[in-house]
Enzyme design. Sequence first.
Site, PDB file in Angstrom:
ATOM      1  N   PHE A  85      55.476 120.167  37.361  1.00  0.00           N
ATOM      2  CA  PHE A  85      55.341 118.874  38.037  1.00  0.00           C
ATOM      3  C   PHE A  85      56.527 118.004  37.639  1.00  0.00           C
ATOM      4  CE2 PHE A  85      53.754 114.442  37.730  1.00  0.00           C
ATOM      5  CZ  PHE A  85      53.059 114.264  38.922  1.00  0.00           C
TER       6      PHE A  85
ATOM      7  N   LEU B  43      58.194 114.613  37.799  1.00  0.00           N
ATOM      8  CA  LEU B  43      58.205 113.184  38.130  1.00  0.00           C
ATOM      9  C   LEU B  43      59.239 112.452  37.272  1.00  0.00           C
ATOM     10  CD1 LEU B  43      56.949 110.706  39.578  1.00  0.00           C
ATOM     11  CD2 LEU B  43      55.308 110.548  37.691  1.00  0.00           C
TER      12      LEU B  43
ATOM     13  N   ILE C  31      60.172 118.520  31.666  1.00  0.00           N
ATOM     14  CA  ILE C  31      59.184 119.086  32.590  1.00  0.00           C
ATOM     15  C   ILE C  31      58.495 120.310  31.971  1.00  0.00           C
ATOM     16  CG2 ILE C  31      58.798 119.979  34.923  1.00  0.00           C
ATOM     17  CD1 ILE C  31      59.738 116.952  34.656  1.00  0.00           C
TER      18      ILE C  31
ATOM     19  N   LEU D  59      46.470 117.612   2.492  1.00  0.00           N
ATOM     20  CA  LEU D  59      46.820 118.994   2.132  1.00  0.00           C
ATOM     21  C   LEU D  59      47.965 119.050   1.115  1.00  0.00           C
ATOM     22  CD1 LEU D  59      46.649 120.502   5.737  1.00  0.00           C
ATOM     23  CD2 LEU D  59      45.086 121.047   3.872  1.00  0.00           C
TER      24      LEU D  59
ATOM     25  N   GLU E 289      52.478 111.277  29.857  1.00  0.00           N
ATOM     26  CA  GLU E 289      51.366 110.748  30.677  1.00  0.00           C
ATOM     27  C   GLU E 289      51.100 109.274  30.366  1.00  0.00           C
ATOM     28  OE1 GLU E 289      49.500 112.359  32.946  1.00  0.00           O
ATOM     29  OE2 GLU E 289      49.792 114.486  32.567  1.00  0.00           O
TER      30      GLU E 289
ATOM     31  N   THR F 185      52.989 106.271  27.776  1.00  0.00           N
ATOM     32  CA  THR F 185      53.084 106.131  26.322  1.00  0.00           C
ATOM     33  C   THR F 185      52.155 105.041  25.830  1.00  0.00           C
ATOM     34  OG1 THR F 185      54.796 104.509  26.609  1.00  0.00           O
ATOM     35  CG2 THR F 185      55.499 106.763  26.350  1.00  0.00           C
TER      36      THR F 185
END
Length: 395
Positions: free
Chosen positions: A133, A135, A167, A342, A367, A369
Amino acid sequence: MAKLNPFDLYDIQSLLTEEELMIKDSVARFVDERAMPVIAGYFDDAKFPSELIPEIAEMGLLGSSLEGYGCAGLNAVSYGLICQELERCDSGLRSFVSVQSSLCMYPIHAYGSEDQKQRWLPGMAAGEIIGCFGLTESHGGSDPANMKTHARREGNDWIINGSKMWITNGSIADVAIVWARSEEGIMGFLLEKGMEGFEARTIKSKMSLRASVTSELYFDNVRVPETNRLPNVTGLKGPLGCLTQARYGITWGPIGSAIACLEEVVNYTADRILFGRPLAANQAIQIRLADMARKITAAQLFSLQLGRLKDAGKMQPTQVSIAKWNNVRMALDIARDCRDILGGSGITTEYQAIRHMLNLESVITYEGTETITYEGTETVHQLVVGRELTGINAF
Ligand code: TGC
Ligand code: FAD
């Protein structure tokens, strides 16, 4: 008193239907048996585990919420649970499924012609055709309205020039959904691998999503027939509509990452003896673990209600923004804290926390920020919610 499931303190499982539970359990089994044993190696080698695609497709996980054309037609909550279980392994695995399902198959299903649906969707559901996709462009992904990639009509064809950046699946894709500006508005085109002037280059040296392919796409006078244009949408609402689908899945995925990290440190702190007692016996550690469980529980409730709203046809983009913002931030904070608990062991991929932590740095960026700083909070999803509250567009 019955013992609670530490990773499901509010018994969200009891709110799922039998079918939803069955889907969650079968994806969890696939993840534990097939994906977990190999994922750290792929991450270390910066390779995508394509060997898993046939099984992912066989389980019906590609385009799982679409109807017809070889797709499973599951509900939104099931799609969310699939994302959660896959991301419990690695964000790259979930990204692959998100992009194929929500960003490639969805626009063909929603905006494509019958011929396009027949031609592409069954092969994509079967994992035989991979999509990407396009964009984002290099001059600023947050503002896609400012896109420079251009499509010019020439007879029955379109001539496309420009480029796309960051992408997912780009270099392994057989078909790219490319959004381009034309005199008639922003339009979506299906660019096929091998079209003259169309090139994909893999982006190297990533420290995040290493088990996922990320690429640049270049278009140099690519001639695309009108039959490869998505005929049923014009304008930014085309790509933004796809993002709503993908972001919905992304609200669920990081819950999986957070659970994986918490589970790992619950086990680690029980076994690690320091100052003569298990690390888990310290209040300062228990408070951190409890805080993680609290945040996970809230995120689970956000996503489940969002899924129920989506299944009822009532989900709004602002609601998706709140959940994406909350849940990715929650998982990133947990992964960073688990990495710290850890100690030195937390800096290698023998343990999962650092891999999830590094992956989530991408998930928080893509998608839309969302960045929280000590000074304030001013990015895409926060501004979407701010616009809803004030009626003022502050982008
Ligand atoms: P605005 O003027 O508000 O809207 C333009 C048109 O779009 C409609 N719309 C939406 N439709 C569906 N879903 C949504 N979420 C929508 N948001 C807006 C709107 O109704 C309007 O329609 P119409 O008919 O009136 O024309 O748009 P805006 O310029 O205000 O939007 C601003 C903003 C910042 C929200 C938007 O540009 C944005 O979301 N930017 C972030 C871009 C982004 O998230 N890019 C992601 C690229 S893909 C990716 O990262 C994949 S990673 C996946 C993986 O690997 O898993
Ligand atoms: P910019 O838009 O330049 O933003 C930089 C910073 O400025 C951010 O912190 C942002 O929050 C902040 N900012 C922006 N606007 C404002 C404002 N108004 N006020 C305050 N702060 C602001 N894209 C695709 O199209 N397809 C994909 O498959 C895809 N996959 C991706 C995979 C990975 C691994 C990554 C990292 C990215 C991917 N993207 C993809 C691109 C992603 O969507 C963009 O990176 C994202 O939209 C942000 O764009 P940008 O990187 O250009 O950052």
